[in-house]
Design a protein around this motif. Structure first.
Motif, PDB file in Angstrom:
ATOM      1  N   VAL A  27       0.842  -1.204   0.000  1.00  0.00           N
ATOM      2  CA  VAL A  27       0.000   0.000   0.000  1.00  0.00           C
ATOM      3  C   VAL A  27       0.874   1.250   0.000  1.00  0.00           C
ATOM      4  O   VAL A  27       0.617   2.199  -0.748  1.00  0.00           O
ATOM      5  N   GLU A  28       1.921   1.243   0.801  1.00  0.00           N
ATOM      6  CA  GLU A  28       2.814   2.401   0.855  1.00  0.00           C
ATOM      7  C   GLU A  28       3.485   2.640  -0.498  1.00  0.00           C
ATOM      8  O   GLU A  28       3.636   3.782  -0.930  1.00  0.00           O
ATOM      9  N   GLU A  29       3.901   1.570  -1.165  1.00  0.00           N
ATOM     10  CA  GLU A  29       4.523   1.702  -2.482  1.00  0.00           C
ATOM     11  C   GLU A  29       3.521   2.215  -3.512  1.00  0.00           C
ATOM     12  O   GLU A  29       3.879   3.009  -4.390  1.00  0.00           O
ATOM     13  N   ARG A  30       2.275   1.802  -3.405  1.00  0.00           N
ATOM     14  CA  ARG A  30       1.238   2.293  -4.330  1.00  0.00           C
ATOM     15  C   ARG A  30       1.032   3.790  -4.158  1.00  0.00           C
ATOM     16  O   ARG A  30       0.969   4.533  -5.136  1.00  0.00           O
ATOM     17  N   VAL A  31       0.912   4.227  -2.913  1.00  0.00           N
ATOM     18  CA  VAL A  31       0.711   5.654  -2.642  1.00  0.00           C
ATOM     19  C   VAL A  31       1.909   6.444  -3.162  1.00  0.00           C
ATOM     20  O   VAL A  31       1.746   7.478  -3.822  1.00  0.00           O
ATOM     21  N   HIS A  32       3.104   5.956  -2.886  1.00  0.00           N
ATOM     22  CA  HIS A  32       4.310   6.637  -3.352  1.00  0.00           C
ATOM     23  C   HIS A  32       4.352   6.693  -4.886  1.00  0.00           C
ATOM     24  O   HIS A  32       4.629   7.754  -5.469  1.00  0.00           O
ATOM     25  N   ALA A  33       4.075   5.570  -5.543  1.00  0.00           N
ATOM     26  CA  ALA A  33       4.095   5.526  -7.009  1.00  0.00           C
ATOM     27  C   ALA A  33       3.083   6.500  -7.592  1.00  0.00           C
ATOM     28  O   ALA A  33       3.389   7.249  -8.529  1.00  0.00           O
ATOM     29  N   PHE A  34       1.901   6.516  -7.033  1.00  0.00           N
ATOM     30  CA  PHE A  34       0.863   7.389  -7.577  1.00  0.00           C
ATOM     31  C   PHE A  34       1.202   8.856  -7.369  1.00  0.00           C
ATOM     32  O   PHE A  34       1.059   9.673  -8.279  1.00  0.00           O
TER      33      PHE A  34
END
Length: 121
Positions: A27-34
């Protein structure tokens, strides 16, 4: 008679499906990527657009999310799609399943009548 230019607001329902690459991220990587790969490009290349995001994966296997975009006009919407296509959002993190684009109560503006199909109870 001079030609009058009118700008009709555009609403686009972007039906998307998450990809295995997106789901493999935390989830943290998704938020960062977005926030680092998608949002800056949209902000830099568009003006006059707003969005809302709806999770639908618990109701549909074909579409996992619906991203609703409102644009001030067709050109603003075109710039938005062009911007998104140059990010990993398009076809890497999400498959764009369908685009449903319209103008709210367009028939009412066209025929000069009240928007009887918009209801509030």
């Amino acid at each position: 008679m001079p030609e009058e230019t009118t700008h009709t607001p555009v609403t686009a329902f972007m039906l998307v499906k998450t990809t295995p690459e997106w789901l493999a991220l935390t989830v943290e990587e998704r938020v960062h990527a977005f926030t680092t790969e998608v949002v800056p490009v949209v902000r830099a290349r568009t003006a006059g657009v707003r969005s809302r995001f709806y999770d639908t994966e618990f109701y549909s296997a074909r579409v996992t999310d619906v991203w609703v975009w409102e644009a001030d006009d067709h050109h603003a919407y075109q710039l938005l799609v062009d911007a998104l296509r140059e990010t990993p959002f398009w076809d890497r993190y999400f498959e764009v399943v369908d685009l449903l684009v319209g103008t709210e109560n367009g028939y009412a503006r066209t025929y000069g009548v009240d928007a009887v199909t918009t209801l509030s109870t």
